[in-house]
Enzyme design. Structure first.
Site, PDB file in Angstrom:
ATOM      1  N   ARG A 102     119.252  96.325 -18.044  1.00 33.24           N
ATOM      2  CA  ARG A 102     117.921  96.188 -16.932  1.00 33.24           C
ATOM      3  C   ARG A 102     118.476  97.542 -16.068  1.00 33.24           C
ATOM      4  NH1 ARG A 102     114.751  91.871 -13.219  1.00 33.24           N
ATOM      5  NH2 ARG A 102     113.947  91.729 -15.466  1.00 33.24           N
ATOM      6  N   HIS A 129     108.430  97.491 -19.632  1.00 29.35           N
ATOM      7  CA  HIS A 129     109.069  95.914 -19.533  1.00 29.35           C
ATOM      8  C   HIS A 129     108.873  95.312 -20.914  1.00 29.35           C
ATOM      9  CE1 HIS A 129     111.266  92.649 -18.059  1.00 29.35           C
ATOM     10  NE2 HIS A 129     110.229  92.137 -17.038  1.00 29.35           N
ATOM     11  N   GLN A 132     108.611  91.705 -21.585  1.00 29.90           N
ATOM     12  CA  GLN A 132     107.632  90.729 -20.928  1.00 29.90           C
ATOM     13  C   GLN A 132     106.264  90.974 -21.538  1.00 29.90           C
ATOM     14  OE1 GLN A 132     108.148  89.144 -17.595  1.00 29.90           O
ATOM     15  NE2 GLN A 132     106.146  88.287 -18.385  1.00 29.90           N
ATOM     16  N   ASP A 225     101.117  91.905 -11.057  1.00 33.56           N
ATOM     17  CA  ASP A 225     102.326  92.015 -10.674  1.00 33.56           C
ATOM     18  C   ASP A 225     102.639  92.551  -9.072  1.00 33.56           C
ATOM     19  OD1 ASP A 225     104.948  92.432 -10.935  1.00 33.56           O
ATOM     20  OD2 ASP A 225     105.082  94.173 -12.204  1.00 33.56           O
ATOM     21  N   CYS A 265     103.927  88.180 -14.095  1.00 33.52           N
ATOM     22  CA  CYS A 265     105.104  88.147 -14.769  1.00 33.52           C
ATOM     23  C   CYS A 265     106.338  87.450 -14.004  1.00 33.52           C
ATOM     24  CB  CYS A 265     105.687  89.672 -15.174  1.00 33.52           C
ATOM     25  SG  CYS A 265     105.478  90.426 -13.868  1.00 33.52           S
ATOM     26  N   ARG A 293     109.515  83.617 -22.267  1.00 28.88           N
ATOM     27  CA  ARG A 293     110.776  84.573 -22.279  1.00 28.88           C
ATOM     28  C   ARG A 293     111.799  84.108 -23.310  1.00 28.88           C
ATOM     29  NH1 ARG A 293     110.748  88.257 -18.033  1.00 28.88           N
ATOM     30  NH2 ARG A 293     112.252  89.234 -19.381  1.00 28.88           N
TER      31      ARG A 293
HETATM   32  N1   CP Z   1     109.626  88.818 -14.924  1.00 31.72           N
HETATM   33  C1   CP Z   1     111.023  89.058 -14.944  1.00 31.72           C
HETATM   34  O1   CP Z   1     111.273  90.006 -15.636  1.00 31.72           O
HETATM   35  O2   CP Z   1     111.601  88.308 -14.114  1.00 31.72           O
HETATM   36  P1   CP Z   1     113.268  88.555 -13.560  1.00 31.72           P
HETATM   37  O3   CP Z   1     113.023  89.764 -12.831  1.00 31.72           O
HETATM   38  O4   CP Z   1     113.356  87.461 -12.878  1.00 31.72           O
HETATM   39  O5   CP Z   1     113.902  88.921 -14.691  1.00 31.72           O
HETATM   40  N1  NVA Z   2     107.278  95.440 -11.712  1.00 29.89           N
HETATM   41  C1  NVA Z   2     108.138  94.644 -11.542  1.00 29.89           C
HETATM   42  C2  NVA Z   2     108.520  93.372 -12.348  1.00 29.89           C
HETATM   43  C3  NVA Z   2     109.342  92.491 -12.143  1.00 29.89           C
HETATM   44  C4  NVA Z   2     109.665  91.657 -13.172  1.00 29.89           C
HETATM   45  C5  NVA Z   2     109.624  95.121 -10.819  1.00 29.89           C
HETATM   46  O1  NVA Z   2     109.883  96.134 -11.647  1.00 29.89           O
HETATM   47  O2  NVA Z   2     110.251  94.947  -9.927  1.00 29.89           O
END
Ligand code: CP
Ligand code: NVA
Length: 309
Positions: A102, A129, A132, A225, A265, A293
């Site tokens: 990430r 993502h 997701q 989101d 999400c 997930r």
């Molecule tokens: N939706 C999602 O990716 O959640 P987190 O940021 O908690 O991993």
């Molecule tokens: N768009 C959001 C998604 C979190 C799971 C972010 O990048 O923070």
């Protein structure tokens, strides 16, 4: 799966996406059949940003299939600062069978994948993502059946990483996605170009509008989101003003197809991008998405390891 890595849904074929869905469904129904599937494997989880769902589900998912996990907490420190991303990949590939990353920059995930012989999975970058997006359409198959051709999902809010992955998947699956976002916050033009290329083959429809009510007209699911993604926190107040007409309210849900679902999400901010009486109502499937997930990412890890053995 022919792929070595999962960097973006755009890299997958629709057959590969369907294979992920059927494998996820089987893993969900028969988890014990996979308890040795990754026996002896190790997974590195590299996180530059916070996470609840992604971290927990990759860790548990790998463990449930017999692998062990090492978590590298880089919160606040970008990869490449202590040593190059290339060197990190060349070290990790000697020890682990899968790398989940990430990152802030999407280029970092691409660079890790370019230098690691072990599969790299994008656990969220600023650009996309994919885990997701795959989970979300898998969840929809459970609700409406395996064929999502023509299914209409409206995405309301910021044209961000999650939105990009939803667009790519819709294009591959022949679904219809209408994005409603403020001017200047549309999804990336290159994403739309690539997705529309696929859409011409699959019959998917992709539209971007600047009015949330136009976006949700005829929609069978409404997705939103956060307005300020991780890395954009400094813009929170400014975005709150710009995005407030895009809040998913009961009134907006009434403008959809009857019985439309609500999706997110997570993490969610009640009173910002969604009202509590929508996300906490019976039309909301956000916790099904969160649960899935686990199953979807187990399928992704399993298929990538199998393909790269
Ligand atoms: N939706 C999602 O990716 O959640 P987190 O940021 O908690 O991993
Ligand atoms: N768009 C959001 C998604 C979190 C799971 C972010 O990048 O923070």
């Amino acid at each position: 799966m022919a792929l070595k890595d999962l960097i973006s849904i755009n890299d997958l074929t629709s057959t590969e996406i369907r294979k992920i869905f059927t494998t996820a469904a089987d893993l969900k129904a028969n988890p014990r059949n996979y308890s040795d599937a990754l026996a002896g494997c190790s997974v590195a989880l590299i996180f530059e940003k916070p996470s609840l769902r992604t971290r927990v589900t990759f860790d548990l998912g790998a463990t449930q299939m017999g692998a062990s996990c090492v978590y590298l907490d880089h919160q606040g420190v970008r990869l490449g600062e202590r040593e190059s991303v290339k060197d990190m990949a060349l070290n990790l590939e000697r020890w682990v069978d899968v790398i989940v990353a990430r990152t802030y920059s999407h280029e970092t995930v691409i660079e890790l994948a370019a230098h690691s012989s072990a599969p790299v999975i994008n656990g969220l970058s600023e650009f996309s993502h994919p885990c997701q997006g795959l989970t979300d359409y898998f969840t929809l198959t459970e609700k409406v059946g395996p064929d999502l051709k023509g299914f209409h999902i409206a995405y309301v809010g910021d044209g961000n990483n999650t939105c990009h992955s939803l667009i790519f998947a819709a294009a591959k699956l022949g679904a219809h996605i209408s994005v409603g976002c403020p001017k200047g916050y549309e999804p990336d033009a290159e994403v739309l170009k690539l997705a529309r290329k696929d859409a011409r083959k699959t019959g998917a429809k992709i539209e971007v509008v600047n009015d949330p009510f136009d976006a949700v007209e005829g929609a069978q699911a409404v997705y939103t989101d956060v307005w300020a993604s991780m890395g954009f926190e400094a813009e929170t107040e400014r975005r709150r003003e710009i995005f407030s007409p895009f809040r998913v309210t009961k009134k907006l849900m009434k403008a959809t197809e009857k019985d439309a679902l609500f999706m997110h999400c997570l993490p969610a901010h009640r009173g910002d991008e969604v009202d509590a009486d929508v996300i906490d109502s019976r039309i909301s499937i956000v916790y099904d998405q969160a649960e899935n997930r686990l199953h979807t990412q187990k399928a992704i890890m399993f298929l990538l390891v199998e393909a790269n053995r």
